[in-house]
Design a protein around this motif. Structure first.
Motif, PDB file in Angstrom:
ATOM      1  N   TRP A  21     -81.249  80.993  86.863  1.00 23.89           N
ATOM      2  CA  TRP A  21     -80.522  80.763  85.616  1.00 23.89           C
ATOM      3  C   TRP A  21     -81.500  80.247  84.564  1.00 23.89           C
ATOM      4  O   TRP A  21     -82.181  79.234  84.796  1.00 23.89           O
ATOM      5  CB  TRP A  21     -79.432  79.720  85.817  1.00 23.89           C
ATOM      6  N   ALA A  24     -80.439  76.563  83.732  1.00 22.97           N
ATOM      7  CA  ALA A  24     -79.951  75.931  84.961  1.00 22.97           C
ATOM      8  C   ALA A  24     -79.505  74.484  84.744  1.00 22.97           C
ATOM      9  O   ALA A  24     -78.386  74.107  85.105  1.00 22.97           O
ATOM     10  CB  ALA A  24     -81.038  76.004  86.021  1.00 22.97           C
TER      11      ALA A  24
ATOM     12  N   HIS B  18     -83.075  75.869  92.282  1.00 24.65           N
ATOM     13  CA  HIS B  18     -81.790  76.566  92.207  1.00 24.65           C
ATOM     14  C   HIS B  18     -81.921  78.050  92.565  1.00 24.65           C
ATOM     15  O   HIS B  18     -81.007  78.638  93.133  1.00 24.65           O
ATOM     16  CB  HIS B  18     -81.134  76.376  90.824  1.00 24.65           C
ATOM     17  N   LEU B  22     -79.753  79.900  95.277  1.00 25.31           N
ATOM     18  CA  LEU B  22     -78.951  81.092  94.955  1.00 25.31           C
ATOM     19  C   LEU B  22     -79.178  82.186  95.996  1.00 25.31           C
ATOM     20  O   LEU B  22     -78.244  82.847  96.449  1.00 25.31           O
ATOM     21  CB  LEU B  22     -79.343  81.626  93.572  1.00 25.31           C
ATOM     22  N   HIS B  26     -76.519  83.721  98.476  1.00 23.79           N
ATOM     23  CA  HIS B  26     -76.274  85.166  98.425  1.00 23.79           C
ATOM     24  C   HIS B  26     -76.298  85.784  99.819  1.00 23.79           C
ATOM     25  O   HIS B  26     -75.397  86.540 100.195  1.00 23.79           O
ATOM     26  CB  HIS B  26     -77.319  85.828  97.519  1.00 23.79           C
ATOM     27  N   ARG B  32     -72.957  88.157  94.945  1.00 27.86           N
ATOM     28  CA  ARG B  32     -73.811  87.433  94.011  1.00 27.86           C
ATOM     29  C   ARG B  32     -73.028  86.499  93.095  1.00 27.86           C
ATOM     30  O   ARG B  32     -73.528  85.459  92.683  1.00 27.86           O
ATOM     31  CB  ARG B  32     -74.657  88.403  93.190  1.00 27.86           C
ATOM     32  N   TYR B  33     -71.786  86.862  92.789  1.00 24.98           N
ATOM     33  CA  TYR B  33     -71.006  86.014  91.877  1.00 24.98           C
ATOM     34  C   TYR B  33     -70.491  84.771  92.608  1.00 24.98           C
ATOM     35  O   TYR B  33     -70.525  83.660  92.075  1.00 24.98           O
ATOM     36  CB  TYR B  33     -69.857  86.815  91.272  1.00 24.98           C
ATOM     37  N   GLY B  36     -73.286  82.351  92.995  1.00 17.96           N
ATOM     38  CA  GLY B  36     -73.480  81.525  91.800  1.00 17.96           C
ATOM     39  C   GLY B  36     -72.488  80.376  91.759  1.00 17.96           C
ATOM     40  O   GLY B  36     -72.853  79.227  91.462  1.00 17.96           O
ATOM     41  N   ASP B  37     -71.228  80.683  92.080  1.00 12.80           N
ATOM     42  CA  ASP B  37     -70.197  79.626  92.080  1.00 12.80           C
ATOM     43  C   ASP B  37     -70.517  78.552  93.111  1.00 12.80           C
ATOM     44  O   ASP B  37     -70.374  77.356  92.855  1.00 12.80           O
ATOM     45  CB  ASP B  37     -68.827  80.233  92.405  1.00 12.80           C
ATOM     46  N   GLN B  40     -73.486  76.443  91.913  1.00 16.90           N
ATOM     47  CA  GLN B  40     -73.091  75.591  90.779  1.00 16.90           C
ATOM     48  C   GLN B  40     -72.258  74.402  91.272  1.00 16.90           C
ATOM     49  O   GLN B  40     -72.506  73.251  90.919  1.00 16.90           O
ATOM     50  CB  GLN B  40     -72.270  76.436  89.800  1.00 16.90           C
TER      51      GLN B  40
END
Lengths: 361, 166
Positions: A21, A24, B18, B22, B26, B32-33, B36-37, B40
């Motif tokens: 990101w 990020a 991060h 990720l 994954h 992939r979405y 991300g969630d 986060q």
């Protein structure tokens, strides 16, 4: 290509990497702030509800007939005594193989042995004394210990020992790892060749075990008639299912849980486990018991905080342990969830308890 | 409400770690979405508990565990997990077909089984470490892995994989 190789290749394939990101830290900051606001709002709502209850319920009680009172939960017994604080230390369920005969290692020295040892049973005809290896290496105690006994005036008391007929319930020589136990057994089977009588007060005698350069004071509940002669076993590692290390298994300990009724999702769950010894003998907490705590589907295998606990649970007594389950372990779950706590031993689970805690948003 | 001041060490951790997190998410969830969630969500919780996390000396392990738990427990993950006949990436020229077949079959495994395989083959964890991460016994890890491998072996074409696996 084998399935192992294919799996490794597929999962570690660089093409599975996702782009990082660019913002990020900003997006995480924003999320954290959002969460904190939500917490404050929830706390505010909770406080308002509490105020409403404080004001409203007494008013209701004043005006309502007693038969209309809502049923109440039985009050939990008030906690008493100190609580051993929680320490997150992963545990390993002891294996019966731990007690198998092992090669003779370096002789134990004073640096490997504790300054005091405890009588871990109170059989009127037999003591089992357990030493925990306190050094950071594996070591061996071979042969018979020397025992020094003195009366109140500091005079040596001659005892008849050792007795080769006294077969210890374990393996000799005794090789043990740090934290493991080496034991010696003292029986009152022989004949007394000393001047003291059966009426000699037991507390007037001081028992010291000598192992190499180590002098180990023996403490614990002594025989009511210490005048009896003493015979010693060799140092030994207890067999599986025998000796002080497995006293826990035979002790019939019971566990109970005191936990909050409700907790918010993501919050740490603090609760207290009380281990009660219903027996007539103290139960040594060595080796340090391992327990499993489960909250819904998540399990953790941890060791009790024996470093700050008493060495044993006294006869008909209890010891309370603080427990913690991090909020991360039940993310996304709400509603009543089962909380389980269980001691795990080589022979399987023993003392355990369950409770239900409702997780709310 | 007072604003939140991120500890500099936490910012640094987010910046540098991060992307790896990720990637872990994954391969764990296959989406992939959702990855991300999960990351986060885990980083936000970590930020709130940063001092406590630092005391445990392994912030990345903490976040990974949070991702793993959220993946295993969250209903949202369950809703998003839907199998399709063909995965969108399959048309890319640089993909080897056997990889894609396996990736697709991994996505069809129950989440616990997939998690065990990812910890074993992506993070190279031992069975004991996996048991610790998942809060289960080593025996459960072994049986879960065996079931997953059997399922994969059955579902993959013989040309994709040799028989001689563990």
């Amino acid at each position: 290509m084998t399935l192992d190789e294919l799996l490794r290749e597929t999962l570690t394939d660089e093409r599975r990497a996702l782009p990082g990101w660019p913002d990020a830290t900003d997006r995480v900051h924003a999320g954290v702030i959002r969460r904190r606001r939500r917490r404050v709002r929830l706390a505010g709502a909770g406080a308002a509800a509490a105020v409403a209850l404080l004001v409203g319920v007494p008013a209701l009680l004043v005006h309502a007939p007693s038969s209309a009172l809502p049923p109440t939960r039985p009050a939990r017994p008030a906690p008493s005594g100190p609580v051993v604080p929680f320490v997150h230390q992963p545990g390993v369920v002891p294996s019966p193989a731990d007690a198998l005969p092992r090669p003779i290692g370096q002789p134990c020295t004073a640096a490997d042995l504790p300054p005091t040892a405890t009588v871990v049973n109170t059989d009127p005809r037999r003591w089992v004394i357990a030493l925990h290896i306190v050094g950071d290496r594996t070591c061996t105690l071979s042969g018979y210990p020397d025992l020094s006994v003195q009366d109140t005036a500091g005079r040596p008391v001659t005892m008849q020992y050792p007795n080769p007929l006294l077969a210890p319930p374990g393996y000799s020589p005794a090789t043990a790892d740090p934290g493991q136990v080496i034991e010696v057994q003292l029986d009152n089977l022989g004949s007394c060749d000393t001047g003291f009588s059966r009426q000699t007060p037991p507390l007037g005698l001081t028992f010291t075990l000598l192992a190499g350069d180590a002098r180990i004071a023996v403490t614990g509940p002594f025989w009511p008639a210490a005048c009896r002669p003493i015979v010693l076993s060799q140092w030994f590692r207890p067999w599986p299912g025998r000796g002080s290390e497995t006293i826990l298994a035979d002790a019939g300990l019971t566990a109970s849980i005191a936990a909050p009724d409700t907790i918010r999702a993501g919050e740490q769950l603090d609760y207290v486990v009380t281990l009660t010894n219903p027996g007539d003998r103290p139960v040594a907490l060595q080796p340090c018991p391992v327990f499993r705590q489960e909250f819904d589907e998540v399990q953790e295998l941890l060791a009790l905080n024996c470093g700050q606990a008493p060495g044993a649970i006294p006869a008909h007594g209890s010891v309370r342990f603080a427990m913690v389950i991090p909020g991360q372990t039940f993310l996304g779950k709400t509603g009543p969830l089962d909380l389980r706590w269980q001691i795990e031993e080589a022979g399987g689970p023993s003392a355990g308890a369950t409770a239900q805690v409702t997780v709310t948003r | 409400m007072a604003g939140w001041q991120a500890p500099p060490a936490f910012d640094e951790f987010v910046r540098t770690r991060h992307a790896d997190l990720l990637r872990f998410a994954h391969v764990l969830c296959g989406d992939r979405y959702l990855a991300g969630d999960l990351v986060q969500d885990a980083l936000e919780r970590t930020g709130l508990a940063w001092r406590r996390v630092l005391r445990q000396d392994d912030p990345e392990g903490y976040v990974r565990r949070a991702i793993l738990n959220a993946f295993l427990n969250s209903r949202r993950a369950r809703r998003r997990e839907h199998l399709v006949d063909a995965v969108p990436e399959v048309g890319r020229a640089d993909r080897e077909p056997r990889d894609e077949q396996l990736w697709q079959q991994l996505a069809a495994l129950p989440r616990q089984q997939r998690a065990v395989l990812v910890l074993r083959y992506y993070l190279d964890f031992s069975e004991a470490q996996i048991a610790d991460q998942l809060g289960c016994s080593v025996g459960t890890v072994k049986s879960t892995a065996a079931r997953a491998m059997t399922k994969l072996r059955r579902s993959l074409s013989p040309s994709t994989v040799d028989g001689g696996t563990r």
